[in-house]
Structures are given as C-alpha cells and as structure tokens.
Write a protein that holds these residues in place. Structure first.
Motif, PDB file in Angstrom:
ATOM      1  N   LYS A  93     -41.542  -4.900  50.868  1.00 57.52           N
ATOM      2  CA  LYS A  93     -40.284  -5.397  51.395  1.00 57.52           C
ATOM      3  C   LYS A  93     -40.541  -6.164  52.691  1.00 57.52           C
ATOM      4  O   LYS A  93     -40.033  -7.275  52.894  1.00 57.52           O
ATOM      5  N   ALA A  94     -41.361  -5.584  53.534  1.00 58.50           N
ATOM      6  CA  ALA A  94     -41.655  -6.209  54.821  1.00 58.50           C
ATOM      7  C   ALA A  94     -42.374  -7.542  54.632  1.00 58.50           C
ATOM      8  O   ALA A  94     -42.046  -8.547  55.268  1.00 58.50           O
ATOM      9  N   ALA A  95     -43.351  -7.531  53.731  1.00 55.39           N
ATOM     10  CA  ALA A  95     -44.111  -8.760  53.490  1.00 55.39           C
ATOM     11  C   ALA A  95     -43.201  -9.868  52.956  1.00 55.39           C
ATOM     12  O   ALA A  95     -43.298 -11.028  53.360  1.00 55.39           O
ATOM     13  N   ALA A  96     -42.326  -9.467  52.060  1.00 58.69           N
ATOM     14  CA  ALA A  96     -41.418 -10.446  51.475  1.00 58.69           C
ATOM     15  C   ALA A  96     -40.485 -11.023  52.539  1.00 58.69           C
ATOM     16  O   ALA A  96     -40.240 -12.231  52.575  1.00 58.69           O
ATOM     17  N   GLU A  97     -40.010 -10.155  53.409  1.00 60.18           N
ATOM     18  CA  GLU A  97     -39.132 -10.626  54.491  1.00 60.18           C
ATOM     19  C   GLU A  97     -39.875 -11.616  55.380  1.00 60.18           C
ATOM     20  O   GLU A  97     -39.338 -12.625  55.819  1.00 60.18           O
ATOM     21  N   MET A  98     -41.142 -11.285  55.611  1.00 59.80           N
ATOM     22  CA  MET A  98     -41.961 -12.153  56.439  1.00 59.80           C
ATOM     23  C   MET A  98     -42.138 -13.513  55.773  1.00 59.80           C
ATOM     24  O   MET A  98     -41.974 -14.558  56.392  1.00 59.80           O
ATOM     25  N   PHE A  99     -42.444 -13.438  54.488  1.00 58.50           N
ATOM     26  CA  PHE A  99     -42.639 -14.655  53.718  1.00 58.50           C
ATOM     27  C   PHE A  99     -41.386 -15.523  53.772  1.00 58.50           C
ATOM     28  O   PHE A  99     -41.457 -16.742  53.893  1.00 58.50           O
ATOM     29  N   LYS A 100     -40.273 -14.830  53.729  1.00 60.81           N
ATOM     30  CA  LYS A 100     -38.985 -15.501  53.746  1.00 60.81           C
ATOM     31  C   LYS A 100     -38.803 -16.323  55.021  1.00 60.81           C
ATOM     32  O   LYS A 100     -38.139 -17.363  55.018  1.00 60.81           O
ATOM     33  N   LEU A 111     -40.881 -18.031  56.424  1.00 62.42           N
ATOM     34  CA  LEU A 111     -41.613 -19.285  56.347  1.00 62.42           C
ATOM     35  C   LEU A 111     -40.758 -20.420  55.776  1.00 62.42           C
ATOM     36  O   LEU A 111     -41.176 -21.566  55.774  1.00 62.42           O
ATOM     37  N   ALA A 112     -39.573 -20.035  55.309  1.00 60.66           N
ATOM     38  CA  ALA A 112     -38.726 -21.034  54.655  1.00 60.66           C
ATOM     39  C   ALA A 112     -38.462 -22.221  55.568  1.00 60.66           C
ATOM     40  O   ALA A 112     -37.932 -22.068  56.654  1.00 60.66           O
ATOM     41  N   PRO A 113     -38.841 -23.401  55.092  1.00 59.62           N
ATOM     42  CA  PRO A 113     -38.507 -24.596  55.848  1.00 59.62           C
ATOM     43  C   PRO A 113     -37.003 -24.797  55.736  1.00 59.62           C
ATOM     44  O   PRO A 113     -36.446 -24.692  54.656  1.00 59.62           O
ATOM     45  N   TYR A 153     -28.854 -21.893  53.726  1.00 61.27           N
ATOM     46  CA  TYR A 153     -29.176 -21.344  52.417  1.00 61.27           C
ATOM     47  C   TYR A 153     -29.811 -19.962  52.517  1.00 61.27           C
ATOM     48  O   TYR A 153     -30.742 -19.734  53.256  1.00 61.27           O
ATOM     49  N   LEU A 176     -34.236 -11.002  47.513  1.00 61.07           N
ATOM     50  CA  LEU A 176     -35.572 -11.182  48.045  1.00 61.07           C
ATOM     51  C   LEU A 176     -36.384 -12.098  47.140  1.00 61.07           C
ATOM     52  O   LEU A 176     -36.990 -13.079  47.577  1.00 61.07           O
ATOM     53  N   SER A 233     -35.297 -15.616  47.413  1.00 64.51           N
ATOM     54  CA  SER A 233     -35.736 -16.370  48.583  1.00 64.51           C
ATOM     55  C   SER A 233     -37.226 -16.685  48.509  1.00 64.51           C
ATOM     56  O   SER A 233     -37.664 -17.726  49.008  1.00 64.51           O
ATOM     57  N   VAL A 234     -37.991 -15.816  47.867  1.00 57.10           N
ATOM     58  CA  VAL A 234     -39.410 -16.139  47.666  1.00 57.10           C
ATOM     59  C   VAL A 234     -39.533 -17.385  46.794  1.00 57.10           C
ATOM     60  O   VAL A 234     -40.254 -18.330  47.125  1.00 57.10           O
ATOM     61  N   VAL A 272     -38.608 -20.374  48.835  1.00 57.55           N
ATOM     62  CA  VAL A 272     -39.660 -20.781  49.765  1.00 57.55           C
ATOM     63  C   VAL A 272     -40.783 -21.500  49.024  1.00 57.55           C
ATOM     64  O   VAL A 272     -41.199 -22.606  49.392  1.00 57.55           O
ATOM     65  N   THR A 288     -39.979 -25.033  47.897  1.00 61.38           N
ATOM     66  CA  THR A 288     -39.801 -26.108  48.871  1.00 61.38           C
ATOM     67  C   THR A 288     -41.067 -26.409  49.663  1.00 61.38           C
ATOM     68  O   THR A 288     -41.125 -27.385  50.397  1.00 61.38           O
ATOM     69  N   MET A 289     -42.077 -25.572  49.507  1.00 62.60           N
ATOM     70  CA  MET A 289     -43.333 -25.833  50.223  1.00 62.60           C
ATOM     71  C   MET A 289     -44.172 -26.854  49.461  1.00 62.60           C
ATOM     72  O   MET A 289     -44.174 -26.873  48.241  1.00 62.60           O
ATOM     73  N   PHE A 342     -51.109 -14.522  53.114  1.00 62.04           N
ATOM     74  CA  PHE A 342     -50.676 -13.335  52.387  1.00 62.04           C
ATOM     75  C   PHE A 342     -51.885 -12.478  52.002  1.00 62.04           C
ATOM     76  O   PHE A 342     -51.871 -11.261  52.073  1.00 62.04           O
ATOM     77  N   LEU A 368     -53.212  -9.906  54.389  1.00 63.47           N
ATOM     78  CA  LEU A 368     -52.518  -8.642  54.599  1.00 63.47           C
ATOM     79  C   LEU A 368     -53.367  -7.520  54.020  1.00 63.47           C
ATOM     80  O   LEU A 368     -53.526  -7.404  52.823  1.00 63.47           O
ATOM     81  N   TYR A 400     -47.655  -1.344  58.542  1.00 65.60           N
ATOM     82  CA  TYR A 400     -47.789  -2.438  57.598  1.00 65.60           C
ATOM     83  C   TYR A 400     -49.144  -3.107  57.755  1.00 65.60           C
ATOM     84  O   TYR A 400     -49.822  -2.939  58.756  1.00 65.60           O
TER      85      TYR A 400
END
Lengths: 187, 187
Positions: free
Chosen positions: A163-170, A172-174, A182, B146, B149-150, B153, B156-157, B169, B172, B182
């Motif tokens: 969950k944490a990793a995914a939030e982090m990845f999120k 990165l959204a440009p 969005y 989640l 949003s992945v 992301v 759009t990258m 990633f 990690l 984490y």
DNA sequence: TAAAAGATTTAGTACGTTTTAAATGTATTA
DNA sequence: TAATACATTTAAAACGTACTAAATCTTTTA
C-alpha cells in the motif's frame, strides 16, 4: 433479502465475473468469489450453486481454483457435515498470491525461451540479421528483467508495504496540463 | 537462413505466442508479432501467413488487433503494392498503449459496477449484512483506486521515466515478515 | 477498359474450454 | 452395518473463439 442488497449483490457479481474473465480465470469463478465476498457468513457449496444457477460439480471445480490461488478458504461448522467457503478479503494478499502462482511461472517459461533464443542467435554466423536480432532480444531481456524484479518485489512485500509503495508511486504522477485534479481525493 | 537463427526464431515465436495467449490476445497474434520482431526488414502479409502456416485472412484480422494496440505499424515500399508490417520494438511504449486501450476500459467498467453496488447497498435497510458488505466494498474501492492511479501514472510516463521508476521500485528492499518498517533503498 | 495482384470480409468449421448430469466416493449417523 | 448427506470425479454436451476457404472489394497496370 432486502431488494437493494439483492441488486447490489448482482452488480458485484457482474463486476467480479467481468474481471475474472478478463484475467483468464473464467467468469463463473469470479462470480462465485463475489457470492462469498458479499456474504458476511461462510457459504455452503450448494448455496453457491443455487444462487448462480450452476451445478454443484461446477462449483466444486471452480472453487478449488480459487482456493489454490488463495482467494477462498474452506471452513466447517460444528454439527454440520457440509463444507463452507469464505473469501480472502485482503486484495493485496490476493495480488501477491496470484502473481506468484499464476503470472510468475508463465513469465519464467517465456523468459527461458527468450534466453534460449538468444543463445541460439549467438551461435549463428555473423550477419546483419543476426546483429539486429541480438540487439532486439537484448532490449526484450532488459524489459523482462525489470518486470521480473517488480513481480519479485511485489511478491515479497506485505500488504502495508504494498500500500505504501503504491501510494509513493502515485506521487510520481505527472500533473497533466488542463486536467481537473485527476485521481486526487476531494476536499 | 542460418539454421541457428531459424531455431532462435522458433524459440521466440513460442515465447511470444505463450505470453500473448496468457494476456488474452490469442496465441497466433503473438506469434505474428514475433515474426516481425525477428525480422530486420518489414514483412509482407503473405510472408507472415506462409511462415506460420495460417491463412492470409487470419493474418489480416490478427494483425489489425496488433495495430490497434500499437504493437505493429504498416509500411509501404515504392513500386510494390503489397503492405508490409514492422513491429513496435519499444516495450514500454507497448505497455502504456495496452494498459490504456485494453486494461483501463475493462477496469473502469468493473469499477463502475462496484460503485453502483455501493450505492445500492447504501439504500438498503440498516442491518448487520449491509454493514459488512459496505465495509468490504470500501476496501475493494480503495484497492481499485490505487490500481487505477498506478495505471494512470504508467500510462502518462514516457519510456525513460518508466524505466527510471521501475529501477527505483526495484530498489525497495524486501523487508522480513513482521518488520514494521517499509523498504528502503539499498546503500 | 480488362486483367491482375493484393487485402479484407464472410460464412462455415474445427477446436478447446466450460458446464452439466450422473456416477462414484467418503464420511457420518442411527 | 445400512442409510444418509454431502463432495468429487467423469464423460458427454453446449458453447464460444479462432481459423479456414472462398467470395468480394480495391488498387494498380497493361
């Protein structure tokens, strides 16, 4: 049952059936999971069969797939000889399990074949074709290795970590130009 | 053709056929892509058909799917009325395209159904069942958001950003079970 | 314009997968 | 032990998808 709950249940069954089919698990397996997911109590095999209008044999087979993927557990109740089923409700856990049991092996097989392909190409006589092919296969392998390590990382993380990793990845959204916030929580 | 290259090619065809089938695109579509991927020059429709022992009609249809997913482009050669095909070799680009065109819509449909399910459940009379169901549906929606949003992301990258994100990633570190912390970058 | 070369569409077929109905298996109870 | 209540396995049927062969359409050349 409350009419609204009944409709709600049907919508969920559709949703899971759809997804399940999309991911190659078969529509009814997903629908069976939905039945369990919607029930606060464990559900018997016969009840699943009845509520989806399929035979018990069908349920027996499909439910085993779900068990093997860690999506369903069986349970028993004292004084009742029937088997009951309940859903694993932690989707992060399910993701990990499905990745490991279903995707990883398929992946590895293909990767092995690509590796084999590389080795054979290397043994070929030098030529323009050989050169291009090896170049492409290299890119392919690089991509595979990346995917593989992502699968590896995801497989070994627990749910909170995921969950944490995914939030982090999120994060990165440009931010897209002219897009109205969005995917962000309102307020 | 060099015997080794020929074998190499067959291994690759197998690999792509396998993956393609696994991801629900159909085995031969993947095999066709492999044929293109293995050829430094664009390949004609008839040649694809011949080398995979399928009909031209079959190629015509399957290749269009690949085109629509951005995996294949068609090209022409002066003084030749045939159509030739060449592969998109950037897998990051392909990933983005397939996610957007194939996975995202399927996803959205299911998410919509879950949303519908939630709304209906909310209208049901208060009960233990309603409570559990809403609780579970909430978890489900959280998970969906989640994933969504992945996908967003990744979609759009550009390829370099994707590569960089994936490498990150990868860093990690898997943390042992029971550990509260984490993953942190190594070094 | 007719003929030729190619791509695409279509209607039917073959195939694999899913589902069923019935038979079999396995405990449990009386 | 026989009767029962259930789960599982099985062989066959139903179904959907992928493929083929042939017809059709389109473009180019003579």
């Amino acid at each position: 049952m409350d009419g609204n709950l009944e409709q709600s249940r049907n919508a969920l069954i559709q949703a899971f059936g759809r997804q399940s089919s999309f991911w190659g698990l078969g529509k009814t397996a997903g629908e069976m999971y939905a039945v369990l997911y919607f029930s606060p109590e464990p559900v018997s095999l016969e009840e699943i069969a009845k509520s989806l209008q399929v035979t018990k044999g069908n349920v027996s087979i499909a439910i085993r797939q779900l068990e093997q993927l860690g999506m369903v557990r069986r349970s028993w109740q004292k004084g009742d000889r029937r088997v009951f089923f309940e859903p694993e409700t932690d989707f992060y856990k399910i993701t990990r399990s499905v990745l490991g049991l279903r995707h990883k092996p398929e992946f590895d097989q293909s990767f092995l074949l690509v590796e084999e392909s590389v080795q054979l190409a290397k043994q070929a006589d030098s030529s323009n074709k050989r050169h291009t092919v090896l170049e492409r296969l290299n890119m392919l392998q690089e991509f595979y290795r990346l995917l593989d390590s992502v699968v590896e990382v995801v497989s070994t993380m627990n749910s909170d970590q995921l969950k944490a990793a995914a939030e982090m990845f999120k994060l990165l959204a440009p931010v897209k130009q002219g897009d109205k916030e969005y995917g962000m929580p309102k307020g």
